[in-house]
Every structure is written in C-alpha cells, then in structure tokens.
Design an enzyme around this catalytic site. Sequence first.
Site, PDB file in Angstrom:
ATOM      1  N   HIS A  86     -34.209 -26.007   1.122  1.00 59.55           N
ATOM      2  CA  HIS A  86     -33.047 -25.278   0.765  1.00 59.55           C
ATOM      3  C   HIS A  86     -32.705 -25.243  -0.587  1.00 59.55           C
ATOM      4  CE1 HIS A  86     -29.909 -28.151   0.625  1.00 59.55           C
ATOM      5  NE2 HIS A  86     -30.328 -28.775   1.689  1.00 59.55           N
TER       6      HIS A  86
ATOM      7  N   SER B  24     -33.493 -31.623   2.560  1.00 60.76           N
ATOM      8  CA  SER B  24     -33.015 -31.650   1.151  1.00 60.76           C
ATOM      9  C   SER B  24     -33.450 -32.601  -0.018  1.00 60.76           C
ATOM     10  CB  SER B  24     -31.416 -31.803   1.248  1.00 60.76           C
ATOM     11  OG  SER B  24     -30.665 -31.445  -0.021  1.00 60.76           O
TER      12      SER B  24
END
Length: 313
Positions: free
Chosen positions: A219, A196
């Site tokens: 993501h 992330s």
Amino acid sequence: MSNIYNSNNNLYKNLNNKNITNTTDISSNTANNIKHYTENNIIRNNVKNNVKNNTQNNTENTIKNNTVNNTPNTKEKAHNNANSDNNTEMERLIDERIEAFGQVMLDKNSKDYNIYLLTIIGEVEGHENLPSNTKTTKYEHILPILAAIEDSDKIDGVIILMQTTGGDCSAGLAIAEMIATLSKPTVSLIIGDSHSIGVPLAVSTDYSFIAPSATMILHPVRISGTVIGAPQTFEYMKTIQDRIVAFIEKHSNMKNERIEELMLARGILTKDLGTILVGEDTVNEGLIHEVGGISQAMKKMYQLIEENRSILH
C-alpha cells in the site's frame, strides 16, 4: 687333732674351690643368658623395626597409589562439573535471548552448521517508543546484531522469521538494507503476515519463502500524527515511497510499474488503497521465491551455506 684340723681345712678349701667354680659357671651361664637375651632383643627389635618400616612403606605406597589413581577421576569429575555448569549457563543465556529478542542459534544439525535465527515480529518500532502492550521489533536491537553476525566467523547463515504488520518506514528500510548487504547466506520465511514495510524486509534476503496461508500487503506510504497540507509534505512521502519501491524491485522479480500498480489498487482493501497477496499469489507476482515452511527454509539454507563455502575455498 692336727690331722683332723688339716682334713677339715682341706675339705673347706675343696668346698670353697667348688663354690668358686660353681659361681664361675653360674656367672658364665648368666653372661651367656644375658648375651642370648640381648641378641634375642636385638633380633626382636630388628624384626619389629622391619615390620614397622614395611607397614609404613606399604601405607605410604597405598596412599600414593590411591592419590595417583584418584587424581584423574578427580580432574575428570571437576571437568564434568565445569562442563555441566557451562551448559547450564549457556541454556540460561539462550532462554534469555529468546525471551528478550526472539533469537536463537541453530547448531544441533548433522552438518554442524551454525545458523542464526532472527525474528521480526509485531510492529517495527521507529524513533518513538510504542506502548508497552504492543509487540515490537526494535531497530536499535536488530542493527547491532546484524553487524555482529557479519563480523563473526562462527556463524554460517541467517534465517529470518517474518510475522509483522509493518511499522516505521525509515527503521524498517534500514534493517532491510543491513540484511541485504550481509555476506552470509540469508533466507526469509513469512509464517503469518509481512505487511507494509515488511515487504522490503521479506525480499531483502538471498532467498524467500512464504507459508501457504501467509499474506503480504502493498500500500502507499502513510503518515501518522499531524499532517501539514503542503506540497513539501507530499514530496517527502513520495520520496520515501520511491525508495521502498526501488528496493523491492532490486531484490525481487517485480517491476517498478507493477509494484506501484498494486500499491495504488482500489477496491481490494475496504479502507485503504493497496493489494493483499496470499501465499502462492506472492510467488506468481515474482515477489517471493517459493511457497514453503521451516523445513524447506532449512534445506535451502544448507544449500546456500555449501555454495558459499565452495566459493570461499
């Protein structure tokens, strides 16, 4: 009768004169004895005084010499004790810094370089405190440290160890921006995960490494808590994501389109959109420079420091 008297009288005079002479001799002898005795006493006293003075002088000289000879040893001993105390205090401070922040100065190398080791672990904490049982990296700790590193002329470079599941996007991006703008050489090493917001943190350095088994996940930006179902909410999240994508593109060899493609990929993560990259995959995608470990990271840091010094001089 008269003759006897005269004879006795003469005898008496002779005896008296003899006694006087003897007395005079005795007195003279006594005087001489007293004189010799006095002289002997004077000599004896002089000898005694000389011995006393010599003894006193020798004692004072011995004490003085011992004091002079022992003074350097005393100073050296005090200096050694001070150094020992300083080393003990330094070790205590290092232990406290490692325990509190996961940071240490790498300064025992043969090149005499001072390399600051900084760790980003657990979850990057934002404006709200995470539970006490969660391992976190606090931006209010990291940002001042990075500013101090930039300000110090004693630090030659920074190695950043990455083992993070991500966290607050705003805080993570702020740390990444600070790292990217350091004038000191920087190297990152992913030793476990860099998911992330950990992705922009990993690529923010001058050179990046990843362990063969380490992973990175790209993501879309998510939001925790209450979500307001309005166009403005979507636009806000899209703006944050665009900032992250732009940062990754600028500090890696990946293009904007490819980053977003991997972020929105389906079928790879079971419960989310996105892509997981392992070790060599990150290098093939142009996200990370090289697969390696701490020894490779250290060698690269030495190289960057030498290059930086040659430019400065």
